[in-house]
Design an enzyme around this catalytic site. Structure first.
Site, PDB file in Angstrom:
ATOM      1  N   CYS A  83     -48.975 -88.730  15.253  1.00  0.00           N
ATOM      2  CA  CYS A  83     -49.725 -89.815  15.623  1.00  0.00           C
ATOM      3  C   CYS A  83     -49.291 -90.085  16.931  1.00  0.00           C
ATOM      4  CB  CYS A  83     -48.761 -91.054  14.236  1.00  0.00           C
ATOM      5  SG  CYS A  83     -48.861 -92.849  14.207  1.00  0.00           S
ATOM      6  N   CYS A  87     -49.180 -94.578  17.205  1.00  0.00           N
ATOM      7  CA  CYS A  87     -47.417 -94.354  17.523  1.00  0.00           C
ATOM      8  C   CYS A  87     -46.370 -94.356  18.146  1.00  0.00           C
ATOM      9  CB  CYS A  87     -46.822 -94.312  15.547  1.00  0.00           C
ATOM     10  SG  CYS A  87     -47.751 -93.419  14.246  1.00  0.00           S
ATOM     11  N   ASP A  88     -46.277 -92.879  18.647  1.00  0.00           N
ATOM     12  CA  ASP A  88     -45.626 -92.903  20.198  1.00  0.00           C
ATOM     13  C   ASP A  88     -46.499 -92.126  20.962  1.00  0.00           C
ATOM     14  OD1 ASP A  88     -44.258 -92.262  17.439  1.00  0.00           O
ATOM     15  OD2 ASP A  88     -44.870 -90.446  17.284  1.00  0.00           O
TER      16      ASP A  88
END
Ligand code: NDP
Length: 305
Positions: A134, A137-138
């Site tokens: 992701c 997200c990261d």
């Protein structure tokens, strides 16, 4: 008391179904699951969902749909289905959640799909230690660092473009010599000076013990191996439908998709919408459209039974 309509999943399919069902006075309950909003929340930018002149973050799009549903009276429960029993009498469908058991007259399954992994032992070992599926997200953890993106579809290229705004260097590693992604995304990636593409190559091993330090790749045409030093690896090789909780209860095909006729499943009163039953299009707008269809079909079912 039994519910009239439970919608399992809160991505574009589930939320659109909820909006239509609420407007038809079916008082839907949406089970949001453990990852509310579904895959859309992991897409940094969407520019092909009609109605938005400029690109919009996937998270914003799905949060807006949720607010719209809430305004129309949709109820939400932050729980997920662990198993179900659709074998009892019609209009008595049982859903076992982690916190309780629900009975419902009709159910719409809209649980979407989850990111697929390569299956390498080193990938498992380094997950969360430089390996991610992701970028939204990261990505922020990789500011100024070197990252690779595995895959050649829309997800891989969208991720690569997003990561190029953060990382010092992005390398897309694709197993063929042509992208699967749309031409618009391919052109943007190929024209981006921060993104390098390595064709015809697959990961053999993710390098590093405690954190990612590199990747070993193999050219599938020459079998030549090479190591690239880098700090992050984003795996973007497609998705698998989330059907584990429904196995043995509705018909599921050999690739794991729920089998549907329009949105009707093999069980009367159980409908499916979105990526959990879509082996072809897998687009947010198609998921939303099929959510609408499922709500209309559930409405007709509830009226005529
Ligand atoms: P796709 O299935 O479209 O692409 C997966 C990619 O990963 C392909 O390039 C495939 O290679 C490669 N791949 C698959 N398995 C392996 C493996 N074992 N090893 C190495 N490479 C592998 O999945 P996506 O997640 O990219 O997209 C799913 C759907 O979501 C698509 O319909 C896409 O259009 C949509 N989407 C739309 C977006 C948008 O419009 N903004 C953003 C993101 C997704 P190969 O090409 O050789 O098969």
């Amino acid at each position: 008391m039994a519910e009239q309509l439970v919608i399992v999943g809160s991505g574009p399919a589930g939320l659109t179904a909820a909006i239509y069902a609420a407007r038809a006075n079916l008082h839907p309950l949406v089970l949001e699951g453990m990852a509310p909003g579904g895959q859309l929340t992991q897409t940094p930018e969407i520019e092909n969902f009609p109605g938005f002149e400029s690109p919009i973050p996937g998270r914003t799009l799905v949060e807006t749909m949720r607010k719209q549903a809430e305004r129309l009276g949709v109820r939400f429960l932050a729980d997920e289905v662990l198993s179900c029993d659709f074998s009892s009498k019609p209009k008595q469908l049982t859903l076992m959640l982690s916190g309780e058991t629900l009975e419902s007259e009709a159910v719409i399954l809209a649980t979407g799909a989850s990111a697929r992994w390569l299956g390498l032992p080193s990938e498992r070992r380094l997950k969360g230690r430089g390996v991610s599926s992701c970028a939204t997200c990261d990505g922020a953890f990789f500011k100024g660092k070197r990252v690779a993106v595995i895959g050649g579809g829309d997800t891989a290229l969208t991720d690569a473009l997003y990561l190029a705004t953060l990382a010092s260097e992005v390398t897309v590693i694709h197993r063929r010599d042509a992208f699967r992604a749309s031409a618009a995304l391919a052109d943007r990636v190929l024209g981006n000076p921060s993104i390098k593409v390595i064709w015809d190559s697959v990961p053999e091993e993710f390098l590093g013990e405690k954190r990612v330090e590199g990747i070993r790749i193999r050219n599938v045409k020459t079998n030549e191996m090479r190591d690239l030093p880098l700090e992050g690896i984003f795996v973007a090789i497609g998705h698998t439908p989330n059907t584990a909780a429904f196995k043995g209860q509705v018909e599921i095909d050999e690739q794991g998709y729920i089998v549907t006729d329009r949105t009707r499943t093999s069980v009367p009163g159980v409908f499916a919408a979105g990526d959990v039953q879509d082996r072809v299009y897998k687009q947010a707008v198609v998921a939303a459209g099929s959510g609408c269809m499922a709500a209309l079909e559930a409405q007709a079912y509830l009226q005529h039974l």
